[in-house]
Design a protein around this motif. Structure first.
Motif, mmCIF file in Angstrom:
data_model
loop_
_atom_site.group_PDB
_atom_site.id
_atom_site.type_symbol
_atom_site.label_atom_id
_atom_site.label_comp_id
_atom_site.label_asym_id
_atom_site.label_seq_id
_atom_site.Cartn_x
_atom_site.Cartn_y
_atom_site.Cartn_z
ATOM 1 N N LEU A 167 0.828 -1.206 0.000
ATOM 2 C CA LEU A 167 0.000 0.000 0.000
ATOM 3 C C LEU A 167 0.865 1.259 0.000
ATOM 4 O O LEU A 167 2.060 1.216 0.286
ATOM 5 N N LYS A 168 0.226 2.389 -0.301
ATOM 6 C CA LYS A 168 0.925 3.685 -0.309
ATOM 7 C C LYS A 168 0.885 4.357 1.062
ATOM 8 O O LYS A 168 1.820 5.038 1.454
ATOM 9 N N LEU A 169 -0.246 4.172 1.763
ATOM 10 C CA LEU A 169 -0.435 4.882 3.035
ATOM 11 C C LEU A 169 -1.357 4.056 3.927
ATOM 12 O O LEU A 169 -2.363 3.521 3.465
ATOM 13 N N VAL A 170 -0.996 3.956 5.200
ATOM 14 C CA VAL A 170 -1.844 3.310 6.212
ATOM 15 C C VAL A 170 -1.852 4.213 7.442
ATOM 16 O O VAL A 170 -0.798 4.628 7.911
ATOM 17 N N TRP A 171 -3.047 4.524 7.940
ATOM 18 C CA TRP A 171 -3.107 5.356 9.146
ATOM 19 C C TRP A 171 -4.328 4.994 9.983
ATOM 20 O O TRP A 171 -5.319 4.463 9.472
ATOM 21 N N ILE A 172 -4.218 5.278 11.261
ATOM 22 C CA ILE A 172 -5.312 5.049 12.199
ATOM 23 C C ILE A 172 -5.687 6.389 12.817
ATOM 24 O O ILE A 172 -4.831 7.119 13.309
ATOM 25 N N GLY A 173 -6.986 6.710 12.739
ATOM 26 C CA GLY A 173 -7.477 7.972 13.291
ATOM 27 C C GLY A 173 -8.433 7.733 14.445
ATOM 28 O O GLY A 173 -9.113 6.707 14.510
ATOM 29 N N PRO A 182 -5.498 11.980 13.075
ATOM 30 C CA PRO A 182 -4.557 10.874 12.829
ATOM 31 C C PRO A 182 -3.729 10.594 14.075
ATOM 32 O O PRO A 182 -3.203 11.506 14.696
ATOM 33 N N LEU A 183 -3.624 9.314 14.426
ATOM 34 C CA LEU A 183 -2.857 8.929 15.609
ATOM 35 C C LEU A 183 -1.580 8.185 15.224
ATOM 36 O O LEU A 183 -0.513 8.450 15.748
ATOM 37 N N TYR A 184 -1.706 7.246 14.283
ATOM 38 C CA TYR A 184 -0.542 6.502 13.785
ATOM 39 C C TYR A 184 -0.568 6.558 12.257
ATOM 40 O O TYR A 184 -1.589 6.245 11.646
ATOM 41 N N VAL A 185 0.551 6.959 11.666
ATOM 42 C CA VAL A 185 0.609 7.155 10.212
ATOM 43 C C VAL A 185 1.868 6.479 9.670
ATOM 44 O O VAL A 185 2.973 6.725 10.154
ATOM 45 N N TYR A 186 1.694 5.654 8.627
ATOM 46 C CA TYR A 186 2.825 4.974 7.995
ATOM 47 C C TYR A 186 2.630 4.997 6.479
ATOM 48 O O TYR A 186 1.525 4.801 5.979
ATOM 49 N N VAL A 261 -10.478 4.357 13.486
ATOM 50 C CA VAL A 261 -10.719 3.928 12.099
ATOM 51 C C VAL A 261 -9.370 3.621 11.456
ATOM 52 O O VAL A 261 -8.457 4.452 11.475
ATOM 53 N N LEU A 262 -9.259 2.408 10.900
ATOM 54 C CA LEU A 262 -8.078 2.003 10.143
ATOM 55 C C LEU A 262 -8.298 2.367 8.681
ATOM 56 O O LEU A 262 -9.305 1.987 8.082
ATOM 57 N N ASN A 263 -7.360 3.118 8.093
ATOM 58 C CA ASN A 263 -7.481 3.586 6.715
ATOM 59 C C ASN A 263 -6.353 3.014 5.867
ATOM 60 O O ASN A 263 -5.169 3.147 6.215
ATOM 61 N N LEU A 264 -6.732 2.378 4.755
ATOM 62 C CA LEU A 264 -5.765 1.756 3.847
ATOM 63 C C LEU A 264 -5.865 2.440 2.488
ATOM 64 O O LEU A 264 -6.962 2.563 1.938
ATOM 65 N N TYR A 265 -4.727 2.882 1.922
ATOM 66 C CA TYR A 265 -4.701 3.596 0.639
ATOM 67 C C TYR A 265 -3.816 2.833 -0.351
ATOM 68 O O TYR A 265 -2.671 2.499 -0.023
ATOM 69 N N SER A 266 -4.347 2.599 -1.556
ATOM 70 C CA SER A 266 -3.601 1.881 -2.593
ATOM 71 C C SER A 266 -3.348 2.784 -3.795
ATOM 72 O O SER A 266 -4.106 3.722 -4.063
#
Length: 698
Positions: A167-173, A182-186, A261-266
């Protein structure tokens, strides 16, 4: 028919081609070294291209970068008229730019003196996605087993999804009042989140996107294509700049409540779609299970530790209560050797005061009804230390109808101490060390039960926290929160309770105050006049205050908090730096004090104080006794009378001292002037008398 079986067929190749060409499930393509010559309908359907769009393109034109080398090798072999017969996994790029993985069987053949290539393929895109997702779920389950903290779970889960799913971006808000923070961003570039806002207000466009809707509805929300999804429009431009072409938002629960909320970006459009939803739900369920597990561990860890280390007491007595036998733990915990206790009455170990309280009930249950008896007993050790025992006395009827007693006890002394610590954890904000909302409400209620004077509840909100986090970074924002918490702890004496009631909101309850506490608010505001220095940054912080007064606005915490919250919301609606009381008369009084403060400071700096002197006389002979100095402030020809500033001076001793010092200087100067004037008048009168006397002599 499996693709692996195709090379085994000895059927005439053109006939085989005609049979396969009509297949709805096999993808057929004929190509030369420089162009595609023919495709069947199945290939067009899965790629989104028409036959006319494909004819004339090179095969390498429609494959992804990672498959380019494999295909170009085949094209070069055709150019050199070399034969090939092989199977490859080839990634194709569909017309909508999403990817498609085909397990491809390649075979070269001759047709009309041309060296051509045949591709017979089977779509394994979802098979591969499922395989990767299953592997990810397996790794996630291992992570869940090994993880005991939320922070570790979120960080490692984000890294796992980022790497395994490419993935391009993964973050938890998490929710932050009316927004998602946003709390954790990778990912490759996490600046994207610093430049966007996600609201939880569904009436706004920024509250109708995947993340907000996932949090509000509790359902997984898929954004299949960022380019055309109308719900993604507020973030479309910045997302496309970063190459985020599809995404999904997975709400995470703790118990029955959505907490994150777990967010996954492709980088691929349609990477996420409805076919993957069962596996995404599995991710959701596993992470929510992990959060519940961690919460249970967190709440019960201290208790479990205490229980696991505790050993039960076992004491056996005769029908009169004299000890027949004991286990080693009784000796270890009381300090008595076994031989010292055997033969003693069981009450030998009991605390006398506690035994008196329960002896009647104990006698009735054990001796008269011969029933089990459970209670909390207080024991005494050899060195007179207390042991709290959760104890059960069980009558055991023997063969000869005699009754012995088995005493089972669990030492809960340390457990009770640990529960006290757990209670503190429930009521403390671990980030700042202040009380959390629950702890703050409890402490205020305790004070209200005994409070005989007025009290003031202040809710303090930091204006523009999201802006501060965006400009200076989350780490700096967190440090600022801690600095303000520390400032508030030092700003008040022993008549204040302070808590962190929300992410950027603090509660202050003042008791045993003079009047309505307006002077305390004035002093509080002064702490925010200078910028806060955090690392290399100087940050100007503006605050809003909402206030309610006990008992005028309410006689319990809930009512006072509700009214202070209403006042705070009104304050924030008016803009930064505003103070709102639920009772408007108090707000007016505060405004008067603030105005008086500015006036007095200016008067001291520019010496605007003036004095009018009013004589007073002895009543016996009406002779002059002295003068009373009446103070005024004169600014731009306007006269301010004491009623407009004297209350502020009386409440601020340090300012009053400066005023008295200045005033005394002026009064002393005036007295000196009067003395000189009096001497001058005396000399003039003396001169007149001498002149008169001289005239008489002449």
């Amino acid at each position: 028919m499996s693709l692996k079986m195709l090379p085994m067929f000895s059927l005439d190749f053109p006939k085989l081609y005609l049979i396969l060409y009509k297949s709805l499930h096999l993808n057929i393509l004929v190509f030369s070294f420089d162009s595609i010559l023919d495709v069947n309908g199945a290939f067009c359907k899965i790629t989104g291209y028409s036959k006319d769009e494909l004819i004339g393109l090179k095969l390498s034109d429609i494959v992804s970068q990672e498959s380019q080398e494999k295909v170009k090798i085949l094209e070069n072999k055709l150019f050199r008229k070399e034969k090939f017969d092989s199977s490859e996994r080839i990634k194709f790029v569909k017309k909508d730019k999403s990817s498609l993985e085909i397990l491809s069987y390649f075979k070269s053949f001759s047709y009309k003196e041309q060296n051509l290539g045949l591709l017979i393929g089977q779509d394994i895109t979802y098979e591969e996605k499922y395989k990767v997702l299953f592997q990810t779920l397996k790794s996630l389950n291992q992570l869940i087993i090994q993880t005991t903290s939320e922070t570790e779970l979120f960080r490692k889960a984000c890294q796992l999804f980022l790497q395994n799913l490419n993935l391009k971006l993964v973050w938890i808000g998490i929710p932050d009042r009316k927004n998602i923070k946003p709390l954790y961003v990778y990912g490759e570039d996490n600046e994207y989140l610093s430049n966007i806002k996600i609201s939880l207000d569904e009436s706004l466009p920024k509250g109708r996107g995947p993340t907000a809707q996932a949090f509000i509805s509790g359902k997984i929300i898929i954004n299949p294509d960022s380019r055309i999804n109308p719900q993604f429009l507020p973030w479309k431009e910045k997302a496309l700049e970063k190459g985020y072409l599809s995404s999904c938002a997975i709400p995470l629960k703790k118990g029955d409540q959505i907490v994150a909320v777990l967010n996954l970006y492709s980088s691929e459009p349609y990477f996420f779609d409805e076919t993957l939803e069962p596996l995404l739900e599995e991710i959701q369920n596993n992470l929510s299970f992990a959060l519940d597990k961690i919460e249970k561990i967190r709440n019960g860890l201290l208790t479990i530790t205490a229980i696991s280390n505790a050993k039960n007491w076992i004491i056996i007595t005769d029908d009169k209560g004299y000890i027949l036998n004991i286990n080693d733990i009784v000796c270890q915990e009381t300090g008595y050797p076994k031989e010292k206790l055997i033969g003693k009455h069981v009450s030998f170990l009991d605390d006398p005061e506690n035994l008196i309280k329960i002896k009647d009930k104990l006698k009735e249950t054990i001796l008269e009804r011969k029933e089990r008896y459970k209670d909390i007993f207080v024991k005494r050790t050899k060195d007179n230390q207390k042991i709290i025992l959760k104890q059960e006395i069980i009558p055991v009827k023997l063969i000869n109808d005699t009754v012995n007693y088995v005493v089972l006890g669990t030492n809960i002394t340390e457990e009770l101490k640990l529960w006290d610590k757990i209670e503190k954890l429930k009521t403390q904000d671990l980030f700042t060390g202040l009380l959390n909302l629950e702890g703050f409400s409890r402490k205020v209620e305790e004070v209200l039960k005994i409070l005989k004077t007025e009290g003031l509840l202040i809710l303090l909100d930091i204006w523009g926290t999201s802006y501060i986090n965006k400009v200076y970074g989350l780490e700096t924002g967190n440090k600022l929160i801690k600095r303000i918490a520390s400032l508030l702890k030092g700003a008040f004496k022993n008549n204040a309770l302070i808590g962190r009631t929300a992410g950027d909101e603090f509660g202050i309850f003042l008791y045993n105050i003079k009047g309505t506490g307006t002077s305390e608010i004035v002093n509080l505001i002064k702490n925010f006049e200078k910028p806060f220095k955090i690392d290399t940054h100087e940050i100007n912080v503006q605050i809003n205050l909402g206030c309610s007064l006990y008992p005028l606005d309410g006689d319990n915490f809930k009512i006072l908090f509700e009214k202070a919250s209403i006042s705070l919301n009104e304050s924030k609606n008016k803009g930064p730096g505003r103070i709102v009381f639920f009772t408007k008369e108090l707000e007016n009084k505060l405004n008067s004090l603030l105005k008086a403060e500015k006036l007095i400071i200016k008067a001291l700096e520019e010496e605007l104080f003036i004095f009018h002197y009013q004589p007073y006389f002895f009543t016996s002979d009406l002779k002059l006794a002295g003068f009373e100095a009446l103070v005024r402030i004169k600014e731009n020809e306007k006269i301010y009378y004491p009623g407009e500033f004297i209350d502020y001076l009386e409440d601020h001793s340090e300012i009053l001292f400066k005023f008295e010092e200045k005033g005394l200087e002026k009064i002393i100067k005036q007295i000196e002037i009067w003395k000189k004037l009096y001497l001058l008048i005396y000399l003039l009168n003396l001169y007149k008398i001498l002149r008169l006397f001289a005239n008489l002599l002449n």
